[in-house]
Design a protein around this motif. Structure first.
Motif, PDB file in Angstrom:
ATOM      1  N   HIS A 442     -55.048  20.207  69.460  1.00  0.00           N
ATOM      2  CA  HIS A 442     -54.850  19.780  70.843  1.00  0.00           C
ATOM      3  C   HIS A 442     -54.179  20.890  71.654  1.00  0.00           C
ATOM      4  CE1 HIS A 442     -54.366  17.015  74.168  1.00  0.00           C
ATOM      5  NE2 HIS A 442     -53.076  17.310  74.236  1.00  0.00           N
ATOM      6  N   PRO A 453     -61.178  14.285  77.058  1.00  0.00           N
ATOM      7  CA  PRO A 453     -60.499  13.004  77.328  1.00  0.00           C
ATOM      8  C   PRO A 453     -59.030  12.981  76.923  1.00  0.00           C
ATOM      9  CG  PRO A 453     -62.702  12.610  76.464  1.00  0.00           C
ATOM     10  CD  PRO A 453     -62.480  14.081  76.381  1.00  0.00           C
ATOM     11  N   LYS A 454     -58.693  13.568  75.779  1.00  0.00           N
ATOM     12  CA  LYS A 454     -57.300  13.531  75.309  1.00  0.00           C
ATOM     13  C   LYS A 454     -56.398  14.342  76.223  1.00  0.00           C
ATOM     14  CE  LYS A 454     -54.569  14.064  71.072  1.00  0.00           C
ATOM     15  NZ  LYS A 454     -54.595  14.449  69.632  1.00  0.00           N
ATOM     16  N   LEU A 456     -56.953  15.006  79.425  1.00  0.00           N
ATOM     17  CA  LEU A 456     -56.862  14.310  80.711  1.00  0.00           C
ATOM     18  C   LEU A 456     -56.008  13.054  80.600  1.00  0.00           C
ATOM     19  CD1 LEU A 456     -60.579  14.660  81.881  1.00  0.00           C
ATOM     20  CD2 LEU A 456     -58.585  15.995  82.648  1.00  0.00           C
ATOM     21  N   GLN A 457     -56.114  12.340  79.469  1.00  0.00           N
ATOM     22  CA  GLN A 457     -55.340  11.110  79.260  1.00  0.00           C
ATOM     23  C   GLN A 457     -53.843  11.376  79.388  1.00  0.00           C
ATOM     24  OE1 GLN A 457     -55.894   9.423  75.367  1.00  0.00           O
ATOM     25  NE2 GLN A 457     -54.119   8.080  75.554  1.00  0.00           N
ATOM     26  N   HIS A 458     -53.403  12.508  78.849  1.00  0.00           N
ATOM     27  CA  HIS A 458     -51.969  12.838  78.870  1.00  0.00           C
ATOM     28  C   HIS A 458     -51.603  13.743  80.053  1.00  0.00           C
ATOM     29  CE1 HIS A 458     -51.122  11.042  74.927  1.00  0.00           C
ATOM     30  NE2 HIS A 458     -52.263  11.557  74.512  1.00  0.00           N
TER      31      HIS A 458
END
Length: 615
Positions: A442, A453-454, A456-458
């Protein structure tokens, strides 16, 4: 016990005679003569000699010279039968006692021992915990005690066996019987522990060179390890016997199946298999040519198969000692062999996690960490790997070996300070600005500016470090992360393997510490299959002798199959090469070839001469 000078002199002469008559060798190698003389004279010894260096002769010859029976303490229960078979083929009276036997078999061996009808008796270490075994040994005459695989006594060794801790009883009950402890590898600390735990304070230490010049050491970046392994075997070791080590049982099963599906005959070996399957697969490896065993580290200790052409590691070993011991199972016959390993970021993360969650106190975890640090230093070195390996065992040699990947294809060093600062800064901002920790994948995505997505999610695309690492590729960032972990500039935390900073991280971020990193070559040049085949068959042989050598190997294979024993017990390749080169015309001439002792000459001599007559 031999004590006076005339008896010692007679013993030395007898040792030379036994070496020629029984084992078929003209002279001892390296430290063997001095060790044999010392033990025959009644002295205790600690012997460190590399795999294939001839450790067994150091106790077998004195056992045949001194009055009584040589008692060998060995952890290798599954291999005792093969060891006894190999000695029986030489005409040596040998037996063993372990838990695999039926009661009537044990009683027969015990009676032979008491009657003095054995030359060597192999015992599993746990049997010495039994007072019945101690009483048995007191009823017979013991010429010496040999403690094989003595590193098993060390709690820091790679194969700790609690049963070995009871072996100090040998000195207490038989103070006048010489003891010889043997191992293929031990650091100074491990040697000291062996001496202490076995009560060998007065023993002479014999430390041979750890160098195995016939082994080529290679470590490559991991990228689809199973496919890399297959390519390596096909290119360099097609049809050769080899051992592949994996960390988990699941990896063992999958890798063995993958190789088999792709035309490489392979079998698995690990503690989760039933006893019958393990025994069958081990027996096949010993008796068949060209079989590959995929195993956990539970496999290989004491296997006396001389023609293992490669040892491969698909996962990072836990220590340099373990790595050296395992790679040493290749090329015991002195012919060119390969120690090949793939190694990547996940290996470092996994090993760090295992240490953090391991049982034991803080001192134990620190020791495990030191072992891992030394292994990582070997993997990441830009200098000669063999030199680094020898320096670890206290034998530094400033020269380059010319037969490891870093000598054959020298890697580049580069100033990775800025890259390190970017990586550490990303971890810092996640921890201190967001109170978050993530794994390497990450964080690399953040540095590369990937709006997945990960990320943007955080809302990690809002971090100042988002996209600052596009000057390096994904695989290069994983290499940077791996090396920062290896250098202690990053740490792994928790069950999920998230990255966190260390005390040393601040030195790079705020105090101007420079970071040098290793740039891996695109690919290490592999020997062609043809070149590997030639190296295997014609070392020290004239081209015209190769057809005869191959005929002798065919005869050996057929003979071994008839007698249900491994081919190398009949004759090893080195002996067959010498026969092919010298072409002896009589039994008397054949008897002068190294490895052709009295018993083998009587058993196989006529068959060999028939092959020579047909050539």
């Amino acid at each position: 016990m031999v004590t006076d000078e005339s008896s010692i002199g007679a013993g030395i002469g007898a040792a030379q005679e036994v070496l020629g008559r029984v084992f078929g060798y003209d002279d001892f190698r390296g430290d063997q003569r001095e060790i044999v003389e010392h033990v025959i004279a009644g002295g205790d010894a600690l012997v460190l000699m590399p795999t294939g260096g001839g450790k067994s002769l150091c106790y077998q010859v004195p056992s045949l010279v001194r009055p009584g029976v040589g008692v060998v303490i060995s952890p290798l229960i599954a291999l005792m039968q093969d060891q006894v078979d190999a000695l029986s083929a030489l005409g040596v009276r040998a037996g063993f006692l372990n838990s695999s036997q039926f009661p009537d078999e044990r009683r027969t061996v015990e009676a032979q021992f008491v009657a003095g009808e054995l030359d060597l008796l192999y015992l599993a270490p746990e049997r010495l915990r039994s007072e019945a075994t101690v009483r048995l040994l007191e009823r017979g005459k013991v010429s010496l005690f040999a403690i094989d695989e003595a590193h098993c006594v060390s709690q820091w060794g790679h194969d700790f066996r609690p049963d070995y801790l009871a072996l100090s009883v040998l000195h207490e009950r038989w103070p006048d019987v010489p003891r010889i402890a043997l191992t293929a590898t031990a650091t100074e600390k491990t040697r000291d522990e062996i001496i202490h735990r076995l009560d060998l304070g007065g023993a002479r230490r014999f430390v041979s060179s750890f160098d195995r010049p016939n082994i080529q050491y290679r470590i490559e970046p991991k990228n689809r390890a199973d496919r890399q392994l297959l390519d390596f075997i096909r290119a360099e070791h097609a049809g050769d016997a080899g051992i592949v080590y994996c960390l988990s049982r699941n990896s063992v099963e999958k890798t063995a199946a993958f190789l088999t599906e792709n035309g490489v005959t392979a079998v698995p070996y690990h503690a989760g298999l039933d006893n019958r399957t393990r025994a069958t697969n081990q027996s096949r490896f010993l008796r068949e040519d060209g079989l590959v065993v995929v195993a956990t580290i539970a496999f290989g200790m004491g296997i006396d198969k001389p023609d293992v052409r490669f040892v491969a590691h698909l996962d990072l070993p836990k220590s340099v000692e373990g790595y050296y011991q395992e790679t040493g199972r290749a090329g015991r016959d002195g012919l060119p062999s390969t120690a090949w390993m793939v190694y990547g970021l996940n290996d470092v993360v996994q090993q760090r996690k295992m240490i953090e969650s391991s049982e034991g106190d803080a001192a134990h975890r620190r020791q495990l960490q030191l072992h891992l640090d030394a292994m990582l230093a070997l993997c990441e070195t830009v200098s000669c790997r063999r030199g680094q390996l020898l320096a670890y065992f206290g034998q530094p040699d400033g020269t380059s070996c010319g037969n490891c990947d870093t000598c054959l294809t020298p890697p580049e060093s580069w100033d990775g300070t800025v890259a390190a600062q970017k990586m550490l800064s990303a971890v810092l901002r996640l921890e201190r600005e967001r109170g978050q920790r993530f794994g390497a994948g990450h964080i690399v995505d953040i540095l590369l500016g990937k709006s997945n997505p990960k990320v943007l999610q955080h809302a990690h695309h809002e971090l100042k470090v988002f996209g600052v690492g596009t000057d390096l590729r994904d695989v290069e960032w994983r290499g940077v992360t791996r090396q920062l972990l290896a250098q202690g500039l990053l740490a792994v935390h928790g069950d999920y393997g998230v990255l966190t900073l260390t005390e040393a991280s601040d030195e790079v971020l705020f105090q101007g510490r420079q970071v040098w990193l290793r740039r891996e070559p695109e690919r290490v040049p592999a020997k062609s299959a043809r070149a590997a085949k030639q190296a295997k068959t014609v070392v020290d042989m004239a081209p015209g002798d190769v057809p005869l050598f191959e005929k002798l190997r065919e005869w050996r294979s057929a003979t071994a199959k008839e007698q249900a024993m491994p081919a190398y017990i009949v004759f090893n390749d080195a002996t067959l090469r010498e026969i092919a080169a010298r072409k002896p015309g009589s039994l008397a001439e054949l008897g002068t070839v190294n490895g052709v002792g009295e018993n083998k000459l009587a058993k196989y001599g006529e068959g060999v001469l028939e092959i020579l007559a047909q050539a």
